[in-house]
Design an enzyme around this catalytic site. Structure first.
Site, PDB file in Angstrom:
ATOM      1  N   HIS A 189     -47.028  16.316  56.114  1.00 34.29           N
ATOM      2  CA  HIS A 189     -48.371  16.820  55.853  1.00 34.29           C
ATOM      3  C   HIS A 189     -49.318  15.657  55.618  1.00 34.29           C
ATOM      4  O   HIS A 189     -48.900  14.558  55.258  1.00 34.29           O
ATOM      5  CB  HIS A 189     -48.396  17.772  54.647  1.00 34.29           C
ATOM      6  CG  HIS A 189     -48.313  17.067  53.319  1.00 34.29           C
ATOM      7  ND1 HIS A 189     -49.415  16.530  52.695  1.00 34.29           N
ATOM      8  CD2 HIS A 189     -47.263  16.801  52.521  1.00 34.29           C
ATOM      9  CE1 HIS A 189     -49.036  15.977  51.551  1.00 34.29           C
ATOM     10  NE2 HIS A 189     -47.732  16.109  51.424  1.00 34.29           N
ATOM     11  N   CYS A 190     -50.619  15.916  55.851  1.00 37.78           N
ATOM     12  CA  CYS A 190     -51.652  14.961  55.431  1.00 37.78           C
ATOM     13  C   CYS A 190     -52.596  15.769  54.559  1.00 37.78           C
ATOM     14  O   CYS A 190     -52.138  16.651  53.838  1.00 37.78           O
ATOM     15  CB  CYS A 190     -52.329  14.301  56.632  1.00 37.78           C
ATOM     16  SG  CYS A 190     -53.020  15.463  57.818  1.00 37.78           S
ATOM     17  N   ALA A 191     -53.895  15.483  54.578  1.00 37.94           N
ATOM     18  CA  ALA A 191     -54.801  16.244  53.727  1.00 37.94           C
ATOM     19  C   ALA A 191     -54.964  17.673  54.247  1.00 37.94           C
ATOM     20  O   ALA A 191     -54.913  18.633  53.489  1.00 37.94           O
ATOM     21  CB  ALA A 191     -56.153  15.549  53.638  1.00 37.94           C
TER      22      ALA A 191
END
Ligand SMILES: [Zn+2]
Length: 174
Positions: A113-115
């Site tokens: 995941h990222c933001a």
């Protein structure tokens, strides 16, 4: 196309499960996968990327073979993070893949995941998949997934977060 893919995968798992139980009991299933040419099939399965909802990740993360990989960049240091997640920033991700593989030894599922999981998360996950498919030996990773809506979605929906500054985060899984 996605549907038939999913069906095929399920079919494969079922087949393995069945074969494992009839021959040597289900405890040997994993070992059996490895011995009977599972590596090739596994690489094939791992090449496709799937998405996972926060609620699914909550229940999955109790499984000790699941690792969460945060690929946000500097915002990880001032935002919170998902407890127990690994951090491999997207800007240096490609050169850190061997380190990541080392860090997730024994895991069979990686959730990236990222933001927002719109760009960095999926692209790092794909890079990782490409790396796996070019590897000669079997890394033991069955599934590479992306957390829907990323860390922001996770936090906005009230899921638990960790604010420690330890690297790597030793937070208990959720
Ligand atoms: Zn932490």
């Amino acid at each position: 196309m996605c549907g038939s893919d999913a069906y095929r995968k399920t079919g494969w798992y079922k087949y393995l499960g069945f074969a494992g139980r009839t021959k040597r009991g289900s405890a040997d299933k994993d070992e059996e996968k490895r011995r009977e040419g599972g590596g090739e099939k596994r690489a094939e399965m791992a090449r496709s990327l799937s998405y996972i909802a926060p609620s699914q990740l909550i229940s999955m993360s109790r499984n000790p073979r699941v690792a969460i990989v945060d690929v946000r960049d500097e915002e990880r240091s001032y935002d919170a993070h998902i407890a127990g997640s690994h951090h491999y920033a997207s800007d240096t991700f490609s050169e850190k893949i061997p380190d990541l593989l080392q860090a997730v030894k024994g895991k069979d599922t990686l959730v990236f995941h990222c933001a927002l999981s719109k760009v960095r998360g999926p692209s790092c996950a794909r890079m990782f998949l490409d790396y796996l498919s070019e590897m000669k030996e079997d890394a033991g990773i069955d599934k590479v997934m992306v957390l829907e809506r990323g860390f922001n979605g996770w936090q906005a929906s009230g899921r638990p977060v960790c604010r420690c500054t330890e690297i790597p985060c030793k937070g208990e899984s959720l």
